[in-house]
Design a protein around this motif. Structure first.
Motif, PDB file in Angstrom:
ATOM      1  N   ALA A 154       0.761  -1.139   0.062  1.00 41.69           N
ATOM      2  CA  ALA A 154      -0.308   0.010   0.104  1.00 41.69           C
ATOM      3  C   ALA A 154       0.991   1.296   0.510  1.00 41.69           C
ATOM      4  N   LEU A 155       1.571   1.339   0.812  1.00 40.18           N
ATOM      5  CA  LEU A 155       3.171   2.632   1.197  1.00 40.18           C
ATOM      6  C   LEU A 155       3.812   2.635  -0.349  1.00 40.18           C
ATOM      7  N   LEU A 156       3.896   1.117  -1.282  1.00 42.50           N
ATOM      8  CA  LEU A 156       4.745   2.113  -2.525  1.00 42.50           C
ATOM      9  C   LEU A 156       3.803   1.913  -3.488  1.00 42.50           C
ATOM     10  N   THR A 157       2.254   1.553  -3.286  1.00 41.64           N
ATOM     11  CA  THR A 157       1.883   2.102  -4.469  1.00 41.64           C
ATOM     12  C   THR A 157       1.092   3.260  -4.116  1.00 41.64           C
ATOM     13  N   GLY A 158       0.917   4.183  -3.288  1.00 38.00           N
ATOM     14  CA  GLY A 158       0.587   5.418  -2.704  1.00 38.00           C
ATOM     15  C   GLY A 158      -1.154   5.431  -2.188  1.00 38.00           C
ATOM     16  N   GLN A 159      -1.334   3.963  -1.760  1.00 41.44           N
ATOM     17  CA  GLN A 159      -2.523   3.200  -1.319  1.00 41.44           C
ATOM     18  C   GLN A 159      -3.059   3.970  -0.007  1.00 41.44           C
ATOM     19  N   LYS A 160      -4.186   4.273   0.687  1.00 44.48           N
ATOM     20  CA  LYS A 160      -3.950   4.873   1.957  1.00 44.48           C
ATOM     21  C   LYS A 160      -4.105   3.956   2.635  1.00 44.48           C
ATOM     22  N   ILE A 161      -4.038   4.326   3.841  1.00 45.63           N
ATOM     23  CA  ILE A 161      -3.849   2.433   4.959  1.00 45.63           C
ATOM     24  C   ILE A 161      -5.040   3.307   6.023  1.00 45.63           C
ATOM     25  N   TRP A 162      -5.643   2.683   7.070  1.00 48.56           N
ATOM     26  CA  TRP A 162      -5.736   3.405   8.550  1.00 48.56           C
ATOM     27  C   TRP A 162      -4.835   2.453   9.362  1.00 48.56           C
ATOM     28  N   ILE A 163      -5.056   3.685  10.778  1.00 49.61           N
ATOM     29  CA  ILE A 163      -4.563   3.391  11.640  1.00 49.61           C
ATOM     30  C   ILE A 163      -4.596   3.272  13.181  1.00 49.61           C
ATOM     31  N   ILE A 170       3.469   4.832  15.733  1.00 52.47           N
ATOM     32  CA  ILE A 170       3.540   4.569  13.845  1.00 52.47           C
ATOM     33  C   ILE A 170       3.084   6.495  13.848  1.00 52.47           C
ATOM     34  N   LYS A 171       4.430   6.788  13.045  1.00 53.75           N
ATOM     35  CA  LYS A 171       4.112   8.227  12.343  1.00 53.75           C
ATOM     36  C   LYS A 171       4.032   8.843  11.309  1.00 53.75           C
ATOM     37  N   LEU A 172       2.814   8.232  10.489  1.00 52.64           N
ATOM     38  CA  LEU A 172       2.840   9.026   9.201  1.00 52.64           C
ATOM     39  C   LEU A 172       2.232   9.830   8.343  1.00 52.64           C
ATOM     40  N   GLU A 173       2.788   9.954   7.851  1.00 50.62           N
ATOM     41  CA  GLU A 173       1.942  10.897   7.080  1.00 50.62           C
ATOM     42  C   GLU A 173       0.892  11.491   6.630  1.00 50.62           C
ATOM     43  N   PRO A 174       0.092  12.267   7.652  1.00 46.74           N
ATOM     44  CA  PRO A 174      -1.965  12.202   6.787  1.00 46.74           C
ATOM     45  C   PRO A 174      -2.085  12.225   5.841  1.00 46.74           C
ATOM     46  N   ALA A 175      -1.192  12.138   4.487  1.00 45.03           N
ATOM     47  CA  ALA A 175      -1.947  11.818   3.204  1.00 45.03           C
ATOM     48  C   ALA A 175      -2.064  10.457   2.670  1.00 45.03           C
TER      49      ALA A 175
END
Length: 333
Positions: A154-163, A170-175
């Protein structure tokens, strides 16, 4: 994630004189490094492969692959494996790039020798977050490693994930983040058991401490059964248990020692004065106070082991054992 008891050492394997020379140079720069030559290679590798945190094979990649293939078990427990050529031109991260630290070791060897580091993990190449490395850095137990691939893809393809991460590990960009849905991959970071959607990566913080009291010579089976039944009853993950604790007069109790070894977690003890000083005990015991002079073992020990954390499971008991659980506030950001 390192196995309990694994030595924090590096094994360097060689089969040629030039490789032995390079191995000696590396061993001088690396702490706790042992060198194995061709004379002992075949005999020693099966015995020590999982006893070392990392392995450096100074030989062709093909030989190294054939040698380690029978001994690889799981990406969460396998040691780091890096291959170097005998001229020190390349340092190839081969196995356990993130969790085992092979990528970092390849970079370290490159710094020492001037070699070109060869790292092939997709997340590193594409400069996207590596969720297994994030878990390792935050001491999060990966409960279902097979789900790592869903998050990475998902991260490699730009797909959003839920957390779900109430304590902000886990600190990921809001986008990159989406509201929870059953249709997309997600990351669940909590010590609470829950019915989760498919493609959910479950990460457990080491946020719980169990206090245990028991009669002399209580079997480990009875104590463990009480622990597992209690964790299940209160919907808490055993993989979030950081430590178990008791009163110091139990420091030679075989059942407690066996349980700690079985779980692979520390067993700690508090003296009676420290336990006596714990306030707000929910279930004091007149019998315990009569015999050892304190009102509580399990609840007080759980609270102390949690760094004066919150008692979330009051005293539970069987015929010979008592148990309570507290949440470790200092384990959270």
């Amino acid at each position: 994630m390192q196995c309990p008891g694994k030595q924090n050492k590096t094994a360097i394997w060689t089969i040629t004189p030039k490789a032995e020379k390079l191995a000696a140079e590396l061993a001088a720069q690396l702490p706790l490094a042992d060198i194995f030559t061709s004379k002992s290679l075949k005999q020693s590798l099966p015995q020590v492969f999982h006893e070392y945190q990392a392995h450096i094979f100074i030989m062709s990649t093909g030989i190294a692959v054939r040698m380690i293939a029978p001994h690889i078990r799981d990406k969460t427990t396998d040691p780091a494996v890096v291959v170097m050529d005998e001229l020190g031109l390349h340092a190839i991260s081969l196995v356990s790039g993130h969790l085992g630290g092979a990528n970092a070791l390849a970079l370290e060897l490159a710094h020492i020798t001037g070699a070109d580091p060869v790292i092939t993990t997709a997340t590193d190449l594409n400069k996207v977050p590596a969720i297994d490395l994030i878990a390792k850095e935050n001491n999060l137990f990966i409960e279902n490693p097979s789900a790592i691939k869903y998050i990475s893809m998902a991260l490699l393809t730009g797909q959003k994930i839920w957390i779900h991460d109430p304590h902000d590990f886990i600190k990921l960009e809001p986008a990159l983040i989406s509201p929870l849905t059953h249709d997309i991959p997600g990351i669940y970071v909590d010590d609470i058991l829950s019915d989760l959607p498919p493609k959910t990566l479950i990460l457990r913080p080491k946020s719980l401490a169990a206090g245990i009291g028991c009669n002399r010579n209580t079997g480990a089976e009875e104590i463990k059964a009480l622990l597992l039944e209690t964790m299940d009853k209160y919907m808490l993950s055993i993989n979030s248990l950081k430590t178990i604790a008791s009163v110091d007069i139990k420091n030679d109790e075989p059942g407690l020692i066996s349980l700690a070894e079985d779980l692979g977690i520390p067993l700690i003890f508090f003296d009676r004065q420290a336990l006596k000083d714990v306030i707000n005990i929910e279930n004091p015991s007149k019998m315990v106070e009569k015999h050892i002079g304190i009102q509580s073992v399990c609840e007080a020990a759980a609270i102390l082991a949690a760094g004066s954390g919150k008692l979330i499971v009051p005293k539970q008991k069987t015929k010979n054992a008592t148990l309570a659980v507290a949440r470790i506030s200092r384990a959270l950001p």
